[in-house]
Scaffold this motif. Structure first.
Motif, PDB file in Angstrom:
ATOM      1  N   TYR A  31      -9.338   1.956  12.725  1.00 18.31           N
ATOM      2  CA  TYR A  31     -10.116   0.976  13.474  1.00 18.31           C
ATOM      3  C   TYR A  31      -9.998  -0.356  12.725  1.00 18.31           C
ATOM      4  CZ  TYR A  31     -12.076   4.685  16.340  1.00 18.31           C
ATOM      5  OH  TYR A  31     -12.219   5.730  17.228  1.00 18.31           O
ATOM      6  N   TYR A  32      -9.385  -1.329  13.382  1.00 17.37           N
ATOM      7  CA  TYR A  32      -9.071  -2.596  12.715  1.00 17.37           C
ATOM      8  C   TYR A  32     -10.235  -3.578  12.866  1.00 17.37           C
ATOM      9  CZ  TYR A  32      -4.285  -0.916  12.298  1.00 17.37           C
ATOM     10  OH  TYR A  32      -3.175  -0.183  11.970  1.00 17.37           O
ATOM     11  N   LEU A  33     -10.933  -3.790  11.754  1.00 12.49           N
ATOM     12  CA  LEU A  33     -12.034  -4.745  11.703  1.00 12.49           C
ATOM     13  C   LEU A  33     -11.672  -5.950  10.854  1.00 12.49           C
ATOM     14  CD1 LEU A  33     -14.974  -2.234  11.004  1.00 12.49           C
ATOM     15  CD2 LEU A  33     -14.244  -3.145  13.220  1.00 12.49           C
ATOM     16  N   ASN A  34     -10.395  -6.054  10.491  1.00 12.82           N
ATOM     17  CA  ASN A  34      -9.984  -7.020   9.472  1.00 12.82           C
ATOM     18  C   ASN A  34      -9.487  -8.351  10.019  1.00 12.82           C
ATOM     19  OD1 ASN A  34      -7.671  -5.450  10.449  1.00 12.82           O
ATOM     20  ND2 ASN A  34      -6.480  -6.638   8.986  1.00 12.82           N
ATOM     21  N   ILE A  35      -9.078  -8.398  11.274  1.00 14.12           N
ATOM     22  CA  ILE A  35      -8.406  -9.611  11.757  1.00 14.12           C
ATOM     23  C   ILE A  35      -8.991 -10.055  13.092  1.00 14.12           C
ATOM     24  CG2 ILE A  35      -6.554  -8.366  12.979  1.00 14.12           C
ATOM     25  CD1 ILE A  35      -4.621 -10.564  11.832  1.00 14.12           C
ATOM     26  N   VAL A  46     -11.093   2.930   8.580  1.00 11.28           N
ATOM     27  CA  VAL A  46     -11.260   1.545   9.021  1.00 11.28           C
ATOM     28  C   VAL A  46     -10.505   0.602   8.086  1.00 11.28           C
ATOM     29  CG1 VAL A  46     -13.493   1.876  10.159  1.00 11.28           C
ATOM     30  CG2 VAL A  46     -13.426   1.289   7.734  1.00 11.28           C
ATOM     31  N   MET A  47     -10.122  -0.513   8.625  1.00  7.47           N
ATOM     32  CA  MET A  47      -9.484  -1.569   7.832  1.00  7.47           C
ATOM     33  C   MET A  47     -10.387  -2.790   7.871  1.00  7.47           C
ATOM     34  SD  MET A  47      -5.609  -3.007   8.223  1.00  7.47           S
ATOM     35  CE  MET A  47      -4.880  -4.159   7.053  1.00  7.47           C
ATOM     36  N   VAL A  48     -10.808  -3.246   6.696  1.00 11.11           N
ATOM     37  CA  VAL A  48     -11.703  -4.392   6.598  1.00 11.11           C
ATOM     38  C   VAL A  48     -11.046  -5.473   5.744  1.00 11.11           C
ATOM     39  CG1 VAL A  48     -13.787  -2.981   6.888  1.00 11.11           C
ATOM     40  CG2 VAL A  48     -12.893  -3.428   4.579  1.00 11.11           C
ATOM     41  N   ALA A  49     -11.619  -6.663   5.758  1.00 13.44           N
ATOM     42  CA  ALA A  49     -11.093  -7.767   4.952  1.00 13.44           C
ATOM     43  C   ALA A  49     -12.019  -8.010   3.766  1.00 13.44           C
ATOM     44  CB  ALA A  49     -10.985  -9.037   5.798  1.00 13.44           C
ATOM     45  N   PRO A  50     -11.563  -7.778   2.536  1.00 14.21           N
ATOM     46  CA  PRO A  50     -12.388  -8.102   1.366  1.00 14.21           C
ATOM     47  C   PRO A  50     -12.747  -9.582   1.366  1.00 14.21           C
ATOM     48  CG  PRO A  50     -10.475  -6.795   0.753  1.00 14.21           C
ATOM     49  CD  PRO A  50     -10.261  -7.219   2.173  1.00 14.21           C
ATOM     50  N   ALA A  51     -14.016  -9.883   1.103  1.00 13.29           N
ATOM     51  CA  ALA A  51     -14.488 -11.257   1.299  1.00 13.29           C
ATOM     52  C   ALA A  51     -14.217 -12.178   0.124  1.00 13.29           C
ATOM     53  CB  ALA A  51     -15.986 -11.261   1.619  1.00 13.29           C
ATOM     54  N   ILE A  57     -16.140  -8.628   8.641  1.00 12.09           N
ATOM     55  CA  ILE A  57     -15.870  -7.758   9.779  1.00 12.09           C
ATOM     56  C   ILE A  57     -15.688  -8.623  11.016  1.00 12.09           C
ATOM     57  CG2 ILE A  57     -16.819  -5.976  11.300  1.00 12.09           C
ATOM     58  CD1 ILE A  57     -18.310  -4.853   8.897  1.00 12.09           C
ATOM     59  N   ALA A  58     -14.589  -8.389  11.735  1.00 15.35           N
ATOM     60  CA  ALA A  58     -14.355  -9.061  13.018  1.00 15.35           C
ATOM     61  C   ALA A  58     -14.752  -8.085  14.122  1.00 15.35           C
ATOM     62  CB  ALA A  58     -12.889  -9.456  13.153  1.00 15.35           C
ATOM     63  N   TYR A  59     -15.750  -8.485  14.933  1.00 13.31           N
ATOM     64  CA  TYR A  59     -16.177  -7.562  15.995  1.00 13.31           C
ATOM     65  C   TYR A  59     -15.382  -7.821  17.278  1.00 13.31           C
ATOM     66  CZ  TYR A  59     -19.806 -11.317  16.500  1.00 13.31           C
ATOM     67  OH  TYR A  59     -20.499 -12.507  16.580  1.00 13.31           O
ATOM     68  N   VAL A  60     -14.075  -7.529  17.152  1.00 13.23           N
ATOM     69  CA  VAL A  60     -13.155  -7.724  18.279  1.00 13.23           C
ATOM     70  C   VAL A  60     -12.812  -6.400  18.966  1.00 13.23           C
ATOM     71  CG1 VAL A  60     -12.158  -9.857  17.392  1.00 13.23           C
ATOM     72  CG2 VAL A  60     -11.199  -7.663  16.666  1.00 13.23           C
ATOM     73  N   LEU A  61     -13.491  -5.323  18.558  1.00 16.77           N
ATOM     74  CA  LEU A  61     -13.343  -4.037  19.234  1.00 16.77           C
ATOM     75  C   LEU A  61     -14.506  -3.841  20.205  1.00 16.77           C
ATOM     76  CD1 LEU A  61     -12.448  -1.746  16.176  1.00 16.77           C
ATOM     77  CD2 LEU A  61     -10.890  -3.012  17.659  1.00 16.77           C
ATOM     78  N   ASN A  62     -14.336  -2.961  21.175  1.00 15.62           N
ATOM     79  CA  ASN A  62     -15.432  -2.701  22.107  1.00 15.62           C
ATOM     80  C   ASN A  62     -16.582  -2.000  21.388  1.00 15.62           C
ATOM     81  OD1 ASN A  62     -15.142   0.294  22.325  1.00 15.62           O
ATOM     82  ND2 ASN A  62     -13.180  -0.234  23.270  1.00 15.62           N
TER      83      ASN A  62
END
Length: 396
Positions: free
Chosen positions: A34-38, A350-355, A371-376
């Motif tokens: 689940y891509y939450l990184n971009i 999940v894939m996240v972006a370290p801040a 976290i990018a909330y670009v998923l449903n």
């Protein structure tokens, strides 16, 4: 062996993209990610833009003008007027994405060794653009405890030196989702006028503001005509990230004249992408109303789920589609790699972006992720559940 430049050595890696090889390996092992990184929206591009590409009758894909097609810039100016921003098409330069707009802005107003003040955390590529331009970022830290509001204006004042040329903000913010208030913009306007600085506002998420609050642009603020520079883009507004079309907007004629020289040096922005972007300006308001409603739903789903995880602190965004979460870990970079390399929950991860990559101050943000909330919403619930289970077993 020929040597690499110091500039190249110091060019920072993208905190968003550097984990891609780990994700690719995880996929090869059969994991679902689940891509939450971009910030790549799953929202459909407006059909009117897609049709403009499909139905065009060009026989030659020729150069456009360096500042962008005149018909497109006229329509962009009309868009701004509908948003209470009075500009002419001659105040606009079309660029190859918002990234090029930022590079042109930095090149036009700053020399090697000059300084730019930026509230952090900030869009990670600001560090890269500054390195490429030989410019020094001077950060002023905003805090998760304050929901990443504008730091006290006195903190900006302390940092201004003879080398300071500009203040840069992202409004609404990436990575925080914070929306600066009209009063905060007025405070920034006062300080740049007092010290004769530029105020650059990255406003690419202008359409995405929530909870009944309105976006206030720096070009709506009286008296900033010679100081204000807007960075804008079609990427997020129309879910057209791959079009790579952005623009610079300023009423400062000397700045536009200078930026045009940079635009001429790279010849012109892409012709086909301008055709699609010009058509996108005919997108009905209902499209944005629906998109905003969807993002509010996703934001509420995400924040509610994160707040239930023990030890997690999260700032509530009121714009864009990002949030910063503080985790009960020491190093989120290590945690993000571990999620991809060593963890799964029902074969999902999940894939996240370290801040930390969204700060320029060393050692800050090490326990935070973007976290990018670009998923449903359903996917977001699953992703947060995976994150919750991961935190139960992760050891720093």
């Amino acid at each position: 062996m020929p040597s690499i430049s110091n500039k190249g050595i110091h060019m920072p890696e993208s905190p968003i993209r550097k984990l891609v090889p780990y994700a690719e390996e995880a996929q090869k092992k059969g994991k679902n990610i689940y891509y939450l990184n971009i910030g790549q929206p799953d929202i459909k591009t407006p059909q009117v833009a897609l049709d403009a590409i499909k139905n065009n009758t060009l026989e030659t894909i020729a150069y456009s003008r360096s500042e962008g097609a005149e018909s497109y810039r006229i329509k962009i100016a009309d868009y701004y007027k509908r948003n209470s921003i009075e500009v002419s098409h001659n105040d606009i330069i079309v660029t190859t994405g918002g990234s090029e707009a930022l590079l042109f802005a930095f090149g036009s107003i700053m020399d090697e060794g000059d300084e730019i003040i930026i509230p952090e955390p900030f869009y990670a590529n600001y560090n890269g653009f500054s390195t490429a331009s030989g410019v020094n970022v001077v950060p002023v830290i905003s805090k998760i405890e304050d929901n990443f509001a504008l730091p006290p204006i006195e903190e900006f004042e302390k940092l201004i030196t003879p080398k300071t040329k500009a203040i840069l903000i992202c409004n609404p913010g990436n990575p925080t989702g914070y929306l600066y208030s009209k009063e905060e913009i007025k405070q920034l306007a006062a300080i740049v006028k007092k010290h004769d600085l530029f105020l650059i506002a990255d406003e690419v998420y202008r359409e995405f503001v929530y909870d009944g609050v309105e976006h206030y642009s720096i070009l709506q603020e009286p008296g900033l005509e010679e100081h204000a520079i807007i960075i804008d883009s079609v990427s997020k507004r129309y879910s057209m990230c791959g079009a790579r079309i952005g623009y610079l907007v300023s009423k400062n004629k000397d700045f536009i004249k200078t930026a045009l020289k940079f635009a001429q040096a790279r010849l012109s922005p892409p012709t086909l992408a301008q055709i699609a972007s010009e058509a996108a300006l005919d997108t009905p308001q209902s499209y944005f109303d629906d998109v905003k409603e969807e993002y509010v739903k996703r934001r509420n789903t995400l924040i509610s789920a994160l707040e239930k995880i023990e030890g997690v602190k999260v700032a509530k965004p009121n714009g864009a589609f990002y949030c910063i979460a503080e985790l009960p870990v020491k190093n989120s970079d290590h945690f993000a790699k571990w999620l991809l390399e060593s963890f799964d929950y029902n074969n999902d991860t999940v894939m996240v972006a370290p801040a930390a990559g969204f700060y320029s101050t060393p050692g800050v943000g090490l326990n935070q992720i973007r976290i990018a909330y670009v998923l449903n919403s359903e996917s977001l619930k699953i992703a947060v559940k995976i994150l919750e289970e991961a935190l139960k077993v992760y050891k720093d």
